[in-house]
Design an enzyme around this catalytic site. Structure first.
Site, PDB file in Angstrom:
ATOM      1  N   LEU A  47     -18.406  30.221 -10.919  1.00 56.26           N
ATOM      2  CA  LEU A  47     -17.807  30.577  -9.630  1.00 56.26           C
ATOM      3  C   LEU A  47     -16.790  31.706  -9.744  1.00 56.26           C
ATOM      4  O   LEU A  47     -16.289  32.188  -8.727  1.00 56.26           O
ATOM      5  CB  LEU A  47     -17.121  29.353  -9.022  1.00 56.26           C
ATOM      6  CG  LEU A  47     -18.010  28.116  -8.790  1.00 56.26           C
ATOM      7  CD1 LEU A  47     -17.177  26.968  -8.250  1.00 56.26           C
ATOM      8  CD2 LEU A  47     -19.153  28.446  -7.854  1.00 56.26           C
ATOM      9  N   ALA A  48     -16.455  32.108 -10.973  1.00 57.37           N
ATOM     10  CA  ALA A  48     -15.409  33.111 -11.175  1.00 57.37           C
ATOM     11  C   ALA A  48     -15.814  34.429 -10.517  1.00 57.37           C
ATOM     12  O   ALA A  48     -16.890  34.964 -10.780  1.00 57.37           O
ATOM     13  CB  ALA A  48     -15.158  33.319 -12.659  1.00 57.37           C
ATOM     14  N   GLU A 116      -5.704  43.560 -10.302  1.00 54.92           N
ATOM     15  CA  GLU A 116      -5.374  42.270  -9.706  1.00 54.92           C
ATOM     16  C   GLU A 116      -3.876  42.022  -9.806  1.00 54.92           C
ATOM     17  O   GLU A 116      -3.155  42.699 -10.551  1.00 54.92           O
ATOM     18  CB  GLU A 116      -6.168  41.142 -10.374  1.00 54.92           C
ATOM     19  CG  GLU A 116      -7.655  41.202 -10.057  1.00 54.92           C
ATOM     20  CD  GLU A 116      -8.444  40.023 -10.564  1.00 54.92           C
ATOM     21  OE1 GLU A 116      -9.598  39.871 -10.135  1.00 54.92           O
ATOM     22  OE2 GLU A 116      -7.931  39.259 -11.393  1.00 54.92           O
ATOM     23  N   HIS A 231      -4.529  28.870  -5.985  1.00 55.83           N
ATOM     24  CA  HIS A 231      -4.931  30.224  -5.595  1.00 55.83           C
ATOM     25  C   HIS A 231      -4.470  30.452  -4.160  1.00 55.83           C
ATOM     26  O   HIS A 231      -4.698  29.614  -3.283  1.00 55.83           O
ATOM     27  CB  HIS A 231      -6.441  30.406  -5.690  1.00 55.83           C
ATOM     28  CG  HIS A 231      -6.858  31.837  -5.709  1.00 55.83           C
ATOM     29  ND1 HIS A 231      -6.791  32.634  -4.588  1.00 55.83           N
ATOM     30  CD2 HIS A 231      -7.313  32.630  -6.705  1.00 55.83           C
ATOM     31  CE1 HIS A 231      -7.204  33.854  -4.900  1.00 55.83           C
ATOM     32  NE2 HIS A 231      -7.518  33.877  -6.180  1.00 55.83           N
ATOM     33  N   ARG A 273       0.666  34.749  -8.520  1.00 59.49           N
ATOM     34  CA  ARG A 273      -0.020  33.813  -7.640  1.00 59.49           C
ATOM     35  C   ARG A 273       0.881  32.709  -7.100  1.00 59.49           C
ATOM     36  O   ARG A 273       0.764  32.318  -5.938  1.00 59.49           O
ATOM     37  CB  ARG A 273      -1.202  33.183  -8.382  1.00 59.49           C
ATOM     38  CG  ARG A 273      -2.383  34.111  -8.506  1.00 59.49           C
ATOM     39  CD  ARG A 273      -3.540  33.445  -9.207  1.00 59.49           C
ATOM     40  NE  ARG A 273      -4.708  34.316  -9.177  1.00 59.49           N
ATOM     41  CZ  ARG A 273      -5.853  34.040  -9.789  1.00 59.49           C
ATOM     42  NH1 ARG A 273      -5.968  32.933 -10.477  1.00 59.49           N
ATOM     43  NH2 ARG A 273      -6.869  34.878  -9.713  1.00 59.49           N
ATOM     44  N   HIS A 332      -6.734  25.857  -8.068  1.00 57.86           N
ATOM     45  CA  HIS A 332      -7.697  26.774  -8.664  1.00 57.86           C
ATOM     46  C   HIS A 332      -7.798  26.667 -10.182  1.00 57.86           C
ATOM     47  O   HIS A 332      -8.871  26.876 -10.741  1.00 57.86           O
ATOM     48  CB  HIS A 332      -7.314  28.211  -8.275  1.00 57.86           C
ATOM     49  CG  HIS A 332      -8.278  29.248  -8.743  1.00 57.86           C
ATOM     50  ND1 HIS A 332      -9.628  29.206  -8.442  1.00 57.86           N
ATOM     51  CD2 HIS A 332      -8.100  30.366  -9.493  1.00 57.86           C
ATOM     52  CE1 HIS A 332     -10.229  30.253  -8.976  1.00 57.86           C
ATOM     53  NE2 HIS A 332      -9.342  30.965  -9.632  1.00 57.86           N
ATOM     54  N   GLU A 356     -10.564  25.797 -20.096  1.00 57.53           N
ATOM     55  CA  GLU A 356      -9.528  25.261 -19.225  1.00 57.53           C
ATOM     56  C   GLU A 356      -9.021  23.894 -19.692  1.00 57.53           C
ATOM     57  O   GLU A 356      -7.895  23.508 -19.384  1.00 57.53           O
ATOM     58  CB  GLU A 356     -10.048  25.158 -17.783  1.00 57.53           C
ATOM     59  CG  GLU A 356      -8.964  24.889 -16.758  1.00 57.53           C
ATOM     60  CD  GLU A 356      -9.465  24.920 -15.322  1.00 57.53           C
ATOM     61  OE1 GLU A 356      -8.685  24.570 -14.418  1.00 57.53           O
ATOM     62  OE2 GLU A 356     -10.641  25.308 -15.102  1.00 57.53           O
ATOM     63  N   ARG A 367      -0.928  31.160 -15.078  1.00 55.22           N
ATOM     64  CA  ARG A 367      -1.981  32.015 -15.635  1.00 55.22           C
ATOM     65  C   ARG A 367      -2.015  33.381 -14.953  1.00 55.22           C
ATOM     66  O   ARG A 367      -2.002  33.472 -13.723  1.00 55.22           O
ATOM     67  CB  ARG A 367      -3.338  31.331 -15.456  1.00 55.22           C
ATOM     68  CG  ARG A 367      -4.535  32.175 -15.898  1.00 55.22           C
ATOM     69  CD  ARG A 367      -5.820  31.424 -15.663  1.00 55.22           C
ATOM     70  NE  ARG A 367      -6.103  31.234 -14.248  1.00 55.22           N
ATOM     71  CZ  ARG A 367      -6.954  31.973 -13.549  1.00 55.22           C
ATOM     72  NH1 ARG A 367      -7.597  32.978 -14.108  1.00 55.22           N
ATOM     73  NH2 ARG A 367      -7.167  31.719 -12.269  1.00 55.22           N
ATOM     74  N   SER A 372      -8.579  33.804 -17.706  1.00 52.51           N
ATOM     75  CA  SER A 372      -9.264  32.540 -18.027  1.00 52.51           C
ATOM     76  C   SER A 372     -10.620  32.774 -18.687  1.00 52.51           C
ATOM     77  O   SER A 372     -10.949  32.124 -19.688  1.00 52.51           O
ATOM     78  CB  SER A 372      -9.420  31.684 -16.776  1.00 52.51           C
ATOM     79  OG  SER A 372      -9.932  32.443 -15.710  1.00 52.51           O
TER      80      SER A 372
END
Length: 513
Positions: A47-48, A116, A231, A273, A332, A356, A367, A372
């Protein structure tokens, strides 16, 4: 499938995500790979969206990447671990490409790099726009299936570690309603995080901390369990109980802005985040709507830049080119986990962890975005190298699997308990109530054990740092200290809590005994 007896003595890798697949592929010796679902299904890695962080840009360096990681980690990163993992970033991208991962390229033929939040450089290598995890998993699953020395057991999960003289001597495997015992002196836990224990999460349903519970019941130290990353921008709309669709950090990196229903901005979109998540939560609590507006950033071409997010929006009747997207925070990533050294070794001989599920010292209290996938692949290589260098003890025969002790707790009860007490904003009274409510169930229910350990670690941390925020202790302490819990320590703390204030009410989240 090869007969179980023929697999005795081979290392067992529990987990079918990136960390598990990469450990199996990067190892030279035969091994067994357990995956509760078909490979790549129900794995957070698939899903990343954002990509893999690596200092491969002309204006970048491992030193800059490391400094950004340390800053985000709020004093709890291990500098040596950070240097080792981010230093391996460029080689990791190259190795993934050699395994068949097709990264998006820029005009110069080199990997295109996104920016990011909390990164000082554009360093996120990505694939399929916002489908990096899916592309990596596609390539690695194909490699695993084409590698005869890897025995894949799909529909199989790690149930319990079998110990002899304090070290791993075997594993119990649950498959199709049957429990099997396999002798082995080496087990790698790569089972992912704990997000599915919370009511609003981007994690797949399998992310319930099962590997952490197995490690704890075997006597392993779990570290920094309280640090949960929310997230900031999951889509607010979606089916109840299903994972929330994520709107990648890269959307804000491309220039999208956070606004409320009046169109006013209220926070720095590229702050770390935890800062952005708290700002959004505070705005929602004050009665506002929160919207992510990408119209000016992508100029009518959102789907080309972020095709996966565009599909998720379309399924909800949203068009990011014409309207802002309603967003809210969701669980998240879990920074805590099984304490390991840089080789992935836990405190239990014969037990390794990566991905994880592990607490390596890279992420600290918060993080850094897209570290990750980097950690999962690089640390899988460290574990594989360590296992290949060892002469593993000859496995002893193992006994008949132990039957389950009783019924488990309903997931809805766990959601209610942790969602109320261990969310973005926490306080001591709520954490204590949640831990006491979970206490009667920790002996027989792995989800209750992991939830209780998380709440106890958060209760013990009387400060706010990174992904852990206490409204009753809003300041960061002068000294950064790791939390460490074992099963024995957990049971002692729960007994002390219950003795101090045994009263419970139905509002505490679980059925009162």
């Amino acid at each position: 499938m090869t007969g179980l007896a023929a697999l005795a003595g081979q290392p067992v890798i529990a987990g079918g995500g990136l960390a598990g697949l990469a450990t199996a592929l990067l190892m030279d010796r035969p091994c067994v790979l357990l995956s509760p679902a078909p490979l790549a299904r129900d794995a957070a890695s698939a899903l990343a969206q954002g990509g893999i962080a690596a200092a491969i840009g002309a204006d970048d360096s491992a030193g800059l990447h490391g400094a950004d990681t340390l800053a985000a980690g709020a004093g709890l990163c291990d500098p040596d671990v950070v240097a080792a993992i981010v230093g391996a970033g460029p080689d990791a991208v190259a190795a993934l490409a050699s395994l068949g991962v097709v990264f998006d390229l820029g005009a110069d033929g080199r990997p295109d790099l996104h920016l990011e939040a909390a990164h000082s450089r554009a360093r996120i290598a990505h694939a399929l726009g916002d489908g990096t995890g899916a592309e990596i998993m596609r390539a690695l699953v194909a490699r695993v299936r084409a590698t005869p020395r890897i025995t894949v057991m799909e529909g199989a999960g790690l149930r319990r570690l079998i110990l002899h003289d304090g070290r791993v001597a075997g594993v119990e495997i649950a498959r199709g309603g049957v429990v099997l015992a396999l002798p082995t002196s080496a087990c790698v836990i790569a089972t992912g995080g704990v997000g599915a224990l919370f009511p609003a999460t981007t994690s797949p349903v399998g992310g319930q901390g099962s590997g952490l519970a197995c490690a704890a019941r075997a006597g392993a130290v779990l570290r920094d369990m309280e640090f949960v990353q929310f997230h900031p921008t999951a889509l607010a709309d979606g089916p109840e109980g299903a994972p929330r669709a994520l709107v990648s950090e890269a959307v804000r990196g491309a220039g999208a802005i956070l606004v409320d229903e009046t169109g006013a901005r209220f926070t720095d979109e590229l702050a770390p985040r935890d800062v952005v998540a708290r700002a959004i939560q505070a705005h929602l609590t004050a009665g506002h709507r929160v919207l992510l507006d990408a119209r000016a950033a992508t100029r009518g071409d959102f789907a080309r830049h972020f095709p996966g997010i565009a599909r998720a929006c379309a399924a909800r009747g949203l068009d990011p080119d014409r309207q802002p997207m309603p967003v809210r925070p969701a669980v998240h990533y879990h920074m805590g986990g099984i304490e390991t050294d840089l080789n992935g070794r836990s405190t239990v001989p014969g037990l390794w962890a990566c991905g994880e599920a592990a607490s390596t010292g890279l992420h600290g209290a918060n993080r850094l975005a897209s570290n990750s996938l980097l950690e999962a692949f690089v640390c899988a290589g460290f574990v594989a190298r360590d296992l290949d260098a060892l002469s593993l003890p000859v496995p002893r025969p193992v006994g008949v699997p132990v039957p389950d002790a009783g019924d488990g707790v309903g997931l809805a009860d766990i959601h209610a308990c942790l969602g109320r007490a261990a969310g973005i904003l926490r306080d001591g009274a709520g954490l204590a109530r949640a831990a006491r409510a979970l206490a009667p169930h920790v002996a027989t229910d792995d989800r209750a054990l992991v939830g209780a350990m998380l709440c106890l670690a958060a209760l013990d941390r009387r400060e706010s740092r990174g992904g852990h925020y206490r409204t009753d202790y809003p300041r960061m302490a002068a000294t950064a200290v790791h939390s460490r819990l074992t099963l024995a320590r957990t049971l002692t703390m729960l007994a002390d809590l219950s003795a101090r204030d045994p009263a419970l009410t139905p509002a505490d989240g679980l059925t009162v005994p």
